[in-house]
Write a protein that holds these residues in place. Sequence first.
Motif, PDB file in Angstrom:
ATOM      1  N   UNK A 132       0.863  -1.122   0.007  1.00 39.89           N
ATOM      2  CA  UNK A 132       0.246   0.105   0.014  1.00 39.89           C
ATOM      3  C   UNK A 132       0.798   1.408  -0.056  1.00 39.89           C
ATOM      4  N   UNK A 133       1.854   1.189   0.746  1.00 40.16           N
ATOM      5  CA  UNK A 133       2.894   2.326   0.632  1.00 40.16           C
ATOM      6  C   UNK A 133       3.518   2.371  -0.813  1.00 40.16           C
ATOM      7  N   UNK A 134       3.704   1.182  -1.296  1.00 40.36           N
ATOM      8  CA  UNK A 134       4.412   1.433  -2.801  1.00 40.36           C
ATOM      9  C   UNK A 134       3.212   2.042  -3.643  1.00 40.36           C
ATOM     10  N   UNK A 135       1.937   1.671  -3.388  1.00 43.45           N
ATOM     11  CA  UNK A 135       0.884   2.246  -4.149  1.00 43.45           C
ATOM     12  C   UNK A 135       0.803   3.642  -4.193  1.00 43.45           C
ATOM     13  N   UNK A 136       1.112   4.150  -3.005  1.00 38.77           N
ATOM     14  CA  UNK A 136       1.008   5.614  -2.447  1.00 38.77           C
ATOM     15  C   UNK A 136       2.068   6.288  -3.416  1.00 38.77           C
ATOM     16  N   UNK A 137       3.272   5.637  -3.463  1.00 36.70           N
ATOM     17  CA  UNK A 137       4.366   6.443  -4.298  1.00 36.70           C
ATOM     18  C   UNK A 137       4.228   6.336  -5.753  1.00 36.70           C
ATOM     19  N   UNK A 138       3.621   5.332  -6.040  1.00 36.05           N
ATOM     20  CA  UNK A 138       3.049   5.139  -7.580  1.00 36.05           C
ATOM     21  C   UNK A 138       2.151   6.095  -7.824  1.00 36.05           C
ATOM     22  N   UNK A 139       1.260   6.324  -6.961  1.00 33.46           N
ATOM     23  CA  UNK A 139      -0.202   7.199  -7.274  1.00 33.46           C
ATOM     24  C   UNK A 139       0.451   8.715  -7.374  1.00 33.46           C
ATOM     25  N   UNK A 140       1.222   9.001  -6.306  1.00 33.38           N
ATOM     26  CA  UNK A 140       1.931  10.512  -6.330  1.00 33.38           C
ATOM     27  C   UNK A 140       2.552  10.624  -7.593  1.00 33.38           C
ATOM     28  N   UNK A 141       3.424   9.726  -8.136  1.00 32.37           N
ATOM     29  CA  UNK A 141       4.197  10.010  -9.451  1.00 32.37           C
ATOM     30  C   UNK A 141       3.154  10.096 -10.552  1.00 32.37           C
ATOM     31  N   UNK A 142       2.341   9.268 -10.525  1.00 33.11           N
ATOM     32  CA  UNK A 142       1.244   9.388 -11.542  1.00 33.11           C
ATOM     33  C   UNK A 142       0.462  10.734 -11.557  1.00 33.11           C
ATOM     34  N   UNK A 143      -0.026  11.228 -10.439  1.00 34.29           N
ATOM     35  CA  UNK A 143      -0.862  12.361 -10.089  1.00 34.29           C
ATOM     36  C   UNK A 143      -0.086  13.668 -10.487  1.00 34.29           C
ATOM     37  N   UNK A 144       1.228  13.748 -10.025  1.00 35.81           N
ATOM     38  CA  UNK A 144       2.248  14.785 -10.222  1.00 35.81           C
ATOM     39  C   UNK A 144       2.436  14.990 -11.712  1.00 35.81           C
ATOM     40  N   UNK A 145       2.726  13.646 -12.217  1.00 37.22           N
ATOM     41  CA  UNK A 145       3.015  13.781 -13.783  1.00 37.22           C
ATOM     42  C   UNK A 145       1.850  14.106 -14.521  1.00 37.22           C
ATOM     43  N   UNK A 146       0.784  13.726 -14.183  1.00 34.49           N
ATOM     44  CA  UNK A 146      -0.468  14.109 -14.991  1.00 34.49           C
ATOM     45  C   UNK A 146      -0.479  15.821 -15.016  1.00 34.49           C
ATOM     46  N   UNK A 147      -0.230  16.170 -13.892  1.00 33.96           N
ATOM     47  CA  UNK A 147      -0.336  17.915 -13.971  1.00 33.96           C
ATOM     48  C   UNK A 147       0.595  18.391 -14.802  1.00 33.96           C
ATOM     49  N   UNK A 148       2.042  17.774 -14.715  1.00 31.09           N
ATOM     50  CA  UNK A 148       2.877  18.208 -15.657  1.00 31.09           C
ATOM     51  C   UNK A 148       2.756  18.234 -17.099  1.00 31.09           C
ATOM     52  N   UNK A 149       1.904  17.185 -17.563  1.00 34.21           N
ATOM     53  CA  UNK A 149       1.243  17.166 -18.772  1.00 34.21           C
ATOM     54  C   UNK A 149       0.008  17.619 -19.126  1.00 34.21           C
ATOM     55  N   UNK A 150      -0.451  18.673 -18.095  1.00 38.39           N
ATOM     56  CA  UNK A 150      -1.707  19.290 -18.570  1.00 38.39           C
ATOM     57  C   UNK A 150      -2.970  18.480 -18.253  1.00 38.39           C
ATOM     58  N   UNK A 151      -2.745  17.453 -17.445  1.00 42.54           N
ATOM     59  CA  UNK A 151      -3.931  16.523 -17.063  1.00 42.54           C
ATOM     60  C   UNK A 151      -4.347  16.765 -15.772  1.00 42.54           C
ATOM     61  N   UNK A 152      -5.439  16.245 -15.579  1.00 47.05           N
ATOM     62  CA  UNK A 152      -5.846  15.892 -13.956  1.00 47.05           C
ATOM     63  C   UNK A 152      -6.202  14.612 -13.662  1.00 47.05           C
ATOM     64  N   UNK A 153      -6.180  14.300 -12.323  1.00 39.10           N
ATOM     65  CA  UNK A 153      -6.776  12.866 -11.908  1.00 39.10           C
ATOM     66  C   UNK A 153      -7.170  13.067 -10.325  1.00 39.10           C
ATOM     67  N   UNK A 154      -7.647  11.712 -10.145  1.00 38.16           N
ATOM     68  CA  UNK A 154      -8.192  11.838  -9.001  1.00 38.16           C
ATOM     69  C   UNK A 154      -8.039  10.162  -8.390  1.00 38.16           C
ATOM     70  N   UNK A 155      -7.643  10.043  -7.375  1.00 35.92           N
ATOM     71  CA  UNK A 155      -7.049   8.565  -6.537  1.00 35.92           C
ATOM     72  C   UNK A 155      -8.548   8.062  -6.009  1.00 35.92           C
ATOM     73  N   UNK A 156      -8.948   6.845  -6.558  1.00 34.66           N
ATOM     74  CA  UNK A 156     -10.188   6.432  -6.212  1.00 34.66           C
ATOM     75  C   UNK A 156     -10.104   5.386  -5.319  1.00 34.66           C
ATOM     76  N   UNK A 157     -10.560   5.060  -3.971  1.00 38.15           N
ATOM     77  CA  UNK A 157     -10.691   4.052  -3.259  1.00 38.15           C
ATOM     78  C   UNK A 157     -12.158   3.420  -3.185  1.00 38.15           C
TER      79      UNK A 157
END
Length: 192
Positions: free
Chosen positions: A100-125
Motif C-alpha cells: 500500500x505504501x508502494x501504491x502511494x508512491x506510484x499514485x503520487x508519481x502518476x498524479x504529479x506527472x499528470x499535472x506536468x502534462x496538463x492533465x488532471x487525476x483523482x485517486x479513487x478507493x
Amino acid sequence: MDFCEVVFARRSIRRYQQKMVSDENLRQLIEFARVAPAATNAQRLRLTVIRDIELVEKIFALTRWAGAVAPRRTPVWGKDAPLCFIAFTAKKEQLNSSLYADAGAVAQNLMLGAVSLGLGSCWIGSFDKEKTHSLLELSDDTEVFYLISVGYPAEKPVWEDASDPEHVKYYLDENDLLHVPKLTADDLATWK
C-alpha cells in the motif's frame, strides 16, 4: 512547470473535459509510475490502463465520488466523466502495508506527472472492487485495490490553509468552486 508549481497545482479532479488522453501521455504516466520507490524494490504492483470507452463507462458506473459534497461533485457520464482509468492490481498474497505504501508512491508519481502534462487525476478507493475485478478479467489470485481517473480537467479546485486543524473537510462555495483546506506546516509538523 517547475516541481514546486506541479506540487502546488495538483488537486483531485472530478470533472473532466470529454477529450481523450493520448496513448503517448498515458505511456508517459506509466513511465513516471515505474520509477516510483518500492519496498525492497520488489515492484509487486501492476497497472491496467483502461481506455476502451465501453469498459471505461462500465468501470465509471462502479465508482463513488467526493462523499463530502456528493452528489454535487459526482461526474455524469457523457458530460464530465473521466474517459480513462488506471487500475492498481497485485497478487492477493502480496497485499500488505508495504504494498500500500508502494501504491502511494506510484499514485503520487502518476498524479504529479499528470499535472506536468496538463492533465488532471483523482485517486479513487471507493468503487465496487469485485465487479471491477470481473470487468478487468483478472485472475482469481489478483486483486484490484485502487483506481486513478485521468483526463483533461473541467474544473479548478483550490487549496487553502485550514483555519482550524480539526476542520479540514473540503467544501463547495456559492459559486460551485471546490475548496480543499490543508493543514499549515506548523500544524502538520513538530520540530524537535
